[in-house]
Design a protein around this motif. Structure first.
Motif, PDB file in Angstrom:
ATOM      1  N   ASP A  52     -27.597  -1.276  -1.034  1.00 16.16           N
ATOM      2  CA  ASP A  52     -27.448  -1.420  -2.418  1.00 16.16           C
ATOM      3  C   ASP A  52     -28.774  -1.651  -3.155  1.00 16.16           C
ATOM      4  OD1 ASP A  52     -28.036  -3.713  -1.714  1.00 16.16           O
ATOM      5  OD2 ASP A  52     -26.197  -5.069  -2.317  1.00 16.16           O
ATOM      6  N   ASP A  53     -29.912  -1.282  -2.235  1.00 18.78           N
ATOM      7  CA  ASP A  53     -31.175  -1.301  -2.787  1.00 18.78           C
ATOM      8  C   ASP A  53     -31.656  -0.078  -3.343  1.00 18.78           C
ATOM      9  OD1 ASP A  53     -31.048  -0.076  -0.404  1.00 18.78           O
ATOM     10  OD2 ASP A  53     -33.207  -0.696   0.015  1.00 18.78           O
ATOM     11  N   GLY A  54     -30.871   0.995  -3.672  1.00 18.92           N
ATOM     12  CA  GLY A  54     -31.173   2.261  -4.062  1.00 18.92           C
ATOM     13  C   GLY A  54     -30.353   2.380  -5.450  1.00 18.92           C
ATOM     14  N   PRO A  55     -30.308   3.459  -5.999  1.00 20.46           N
ATOM     15  CA  PRO A  55     -29.643   3.854  -7.310  1.00 20.46           C
ATOM     16  C   PRO A  55     -28.264   3.981  -7.031  1.00 20.46           C
ATOM     17  CG  PRO A  55     -31.023   5.843  -6.707  1.00 20.46           C
ATOM     18  CD  PRO A  55     -31.460   4.453  -5.848  1.00 20.46           C
ATOM     19  N   VAL A  56     -27.730   4.455  -5.938  1.00 15.93           N
ATOM     20  CA  VAL A  56     -26.171   4.492  -5.954  1.00 15.93           C
ATOM     21  C   VAL A  56     -25.690   3.187  -5.528  1.00 15.93           C
ATOM     22  CG1 VAL A  56     -24.592   5.730  -4.346  1.00 15.93           C
ATOM     23  CG2 VAL A  56     -26.808   7.003  -4.920  1.00 15.93           C
ATOM     24  N   GLY A  57     -26.349   2.769  -4.728  1.00 11.16           N
ATOM     25  CA  GLY A  57     -25.711   1.273  -4.471  1.00 11.16           C
ATOM     26  C   GLY A  57     -25.455   0.502  -5.578  1.00 11.16           C
ATOM     27  N   ARG A  58     -26.854   0.448  -6.292  1.00 15.81           N
ATOM     28  CA  ARG A  58     -26.841  -0.686  -7.417  1.00 15.81           C
ATOM     29  C   ARG A  58     -25.793  -0.195  -8.626  1.00 15.81           C
ATOM     30  NH1 ARG A  58     -32.586   0.028  -6.985  1.00 15.81           N
ATOM     31  NH2 ARG A  58     -32.571   1.533  -8.499  1.00 15.81           N
ATOM     32  N   LEU A  59     -25.524   1.131  -8.701  1.00 14.24           N
ATOM     33  CA  LEU A  59     -24.625   1.425  -9.724  1.00 14.24           C
ATOM     34  C   LEU A  59     -23.284   1.195  -9.312  1.00 14.24           C
ATOM     35  CD1 LEU A  59     -23.943   3.382 -12.247  1.00 14.24           C
ATOM     36  CD2 LEU A  59     -23.643   5.315 -10.698  1.00 14.24           C
ATOM     37  N   LEU A  60     -22.716   1.314  -8.046  1.00 17.56           N
ATOM     38  CA  LEU A  60     -21.437   1.365  -7.677  1.00 17.56           C
ATOM     39  C   LEU A  60     -21.103  -0.237  -7.433  1.00 17.56           C
ATOM     40  CD1 LEU A  60     -20.722   4.166  -5.234  1.00 17.56           C
ATOM     41  CD2 LEU A  60     -20.056   3.999  -7.397  1.00 17.56           C
ATOM     42  N   SER A  61     -22.181  -1.013  -7.378  1.00 19.94           N
ATOM     43  CA  SER A  61     -21.918  -2.488  -7.001  1.00 19.94           C
ATOM     44  C   SER A  61     -21.773  -3.062  -8.226  1.00 19.94           C
ATOM     45  CB  SER A  61     -23.192  -3.059  -6.284  1.00 19.94           C
ATOM     46  OG  SER A  61     -22.906  -4.289  -6.229  1.00 19.94           O
ATOM     47  N   ALA A  62     -22.379  -2.740  -9.087  1.00 21.16           N
ATOM     48  CA  ALA A  62     -22.235  -3.030 -10.840  1.00 21.16           C
ATOM     49  C   ALA A  62     -20.943  -2.707 -11.332  1.00 21.16           C
ATOM     50  CB  ALA A  62     -23.392  -2.658 -11.614  1.00 21.16           C
ATOM     51  N   ALA A  63     -20.150  -1.637 -10.915  1.00 22.85           N
ATOM     52  CA  ALA A  63     -18.934  -1.346 -11.226  1.00 22.85           C
ATOM     53  C   ALA A  63     -17.896  -2.069 -10.415  1.00 22.85           C
ATOM     54  CB  ALA A  63     -18.886   0.107 -11.213  1.00 22.85           C
ATOM     55  N   GLY A  64     -18.254  -2.730  -9.344  1.00 21.36           N
ATOM     56  CA  GLY A  64     -17.254  -3.489  -8.528  1.00 21.36           C
ATOM     57  C   GLY A  64     -16.640  -2.892  -7.325  1.00 21.36           C
ATOM     58  N   TYR A  65     -17.348  -1.604  -6.937  1.00 22.15           N
ATOM     59  CA  TYR A  65     -16.992  -1.129  -5.747  1.00 22.15           C
ATOM     60  C   TYR A  65     -17.217  -1.606  -4.421  1.00 22.15           C
ATOM     61  CZ  TYR A  65     -16.023   3.563  -3.099  1.00 22.15           C
ATOM     62  OH  TYR A  65     -15.340   4.309  -2.383  1.00 22.15           O
ATOM     63  N   PRO A  66     -16.186  -1.645  -3.471  1.00 27.54           N
ATOM     64  CA  PRO A  66     -16.509  -2.333  -2.404  1.00 27.54           C
ATOM     65  C   PRO A  66     -17.446  -1.385  -1.553  1.00 27.54           C
ATOM     66  CG  PRO A  66     -14.381  -1.226  -2.432  1.00 27.54           C
ATOM     67  CD  PRO A  66     -14.876  -1.086  -3.740  1.00 27.54           C
ATOM     68  N   LEU A  67     -18.541  -2.160  -0.989  1.00 28.28           N
ATOM     69  CA  LEU A  67     -19.456  -1.530  -0.407  1.00 28.28           C
ATOM     70  C   LEU A  67     -19.751  -1.604   1.178  1.00 28.28           C
ATOM     71  CD1 LEU A  67     -22.512  -1.451  -2.859  1.00 28.28           C
ATOM     72  CD2 LEU A  67     -21.008   0.639  -2.376  1.00 28.28           C
ATOM     73  N   ARG A  68     -18.574  -2.193   1.812  1.00 29.82           N
ATOM     74  CA  ARG A  68     -18.543  -2.585   3.329  1.00 29.82           C
ATOM     75  C   ARG A  68     -18.048  -1.608   4.212  1.00 29.82           C
ATOM     76  NH1 ARG A  68     -21.218  -6.739   4.959  1.00 29.82           N
ATOM     77  NH2 ARG A  68     -19.972  -6.432   6.998  1.00 29.82           N
TER      78      ARG A  68
END
Length: 290
Positions: free
Chosen positions: A202-218
């Motif tokens: 989540d240190d790149g643009p894709v991870g930051r965007l989806l994390s901000a939208a509440g998407y699970p990143l596990r």
């Protein structure tokens, strides 16, 4: 569009058709249709959400940042495709196999084509950090016959859930990567360490965007494999630890019931684990390479 023909006037109502009609000069191939369909969906989204010029500029800046974040060690575009399920859907459409065959999953962004070939029983853990894991595998066809000389590439995250090419200064080159070849009975085995589950970067643009939208990143703990053999369709797949609590929310949509296995204790009271798996290959269809 033929020379001299009058083009549609571009407007909100005609934007998609005005774009698509420019492919009508004798081109009716799949690429032209795909591009026109993508543009139609983009135009429809713009009409639905009606972004301001600044908001649309932020979309362009995001896509630009994705490109800048991609290099020979990190593929942010692959990560984007994986996280929105596009990679998994393409695999699903293109790799339907008969019952009993090992299903394909996505390759993921951390694959390296230059994994070194290693001897049977060798360890792919070059730093020895983590709980020991013993892997035993077999490659066979749908009739249960062994496939000798198959090439098996494996790679995985370390105990902390981090791949070697994410930490080039902290992990040895090609740590937890290897290429093995099956013996006359279609078998291979190697030593490693238990992989850790992890959060998608989540240190790149894709991870930051989806994390901000509440998407699970596990991602649940897993091993990666690519299996190739002459005259057979290649397999790209995962093997998942049955004990991982995040199996139901894999961010990359790779979990299949057939790919879940218990990573069992070798002996009671010991930390070392073992797992075995049989890869079942399908013969290549005529006209398709392996």
């Amino acid at each position: 569009m033929s020379p001299g023909a009058k083009a549609l006037t571009f407007s909100e109502a005609t934007s998609s058709d005005a774009f698509a009609e420019r492919f009508s000069g004798g081109r009716d191939d799949n690429l032209a249709q795909l591009i026109a369909a993508v543009v139609t969906h983009v135009h429809d989204l713009i009409k639905q959400f009606r972004p301001t010029k600044d908001e649309w500029r932020s979309v362009i800046e995001f896509l630009t940042e994705v490109g800048h974040a991609s290099d020979e060690r990190r593929q942010e575009w692959v990560l984007l495709s994986d996280l929105i399920g596009a990679s998994a859907l393409v695999e699903e459409i293109n790799s339907r196999r008969p019952k009993g065959a090992t299903p394909n999953t996505i390759r993921g962004p951390f694959f390296r084509a230059d994994a070194p070939e290693r001897a049977q029983g060798a360890s792919i853990s070059l730093d020895g950090k983590g709980t020991p894991l013993f892997f035993s595998g077999r490659v066979q066809d749908l009739d249960g016959l062994p496939i000798a000389g198959a090439e098996v590439i494996t790679w995985q995250a370390n105990a902390e859930g981090i791949y070697e090419n994410q930490q080039p200064d902290l992990q040895p080159e090609h740590n937890l990567r290897g290429l093995f070849r099956t013996d006359a009975e279609g078998r291979f085995h190697y030593r490693s360490v238990m992989p850790g589950g992890y959060g998608v970067p989540d240190d790149g643009p894709v991870g930051r965007l989806l994390s901000a939208a509440g998407y699970p990143l596990r991602r649940p703990a897993h091993l990666h494999f690519v299996v190739r053999a002459k005259d057979f369709e290649p397999i790209t797949t995962h093997l998942y630890d049955a004990g991982d609590p995040h199996l139901a929310e894999d961010a990359l949509f790779g979990v299949r019931p057939e790919l879940i296995r218990p990573f069992e204790a070798v002996r009671e009271g010991q930390d070392a684990r073992s797992v075995d798996f049989t890869f079942v290959m399908v013969r290549a269809r005529t006209g398709r390479g392996t």
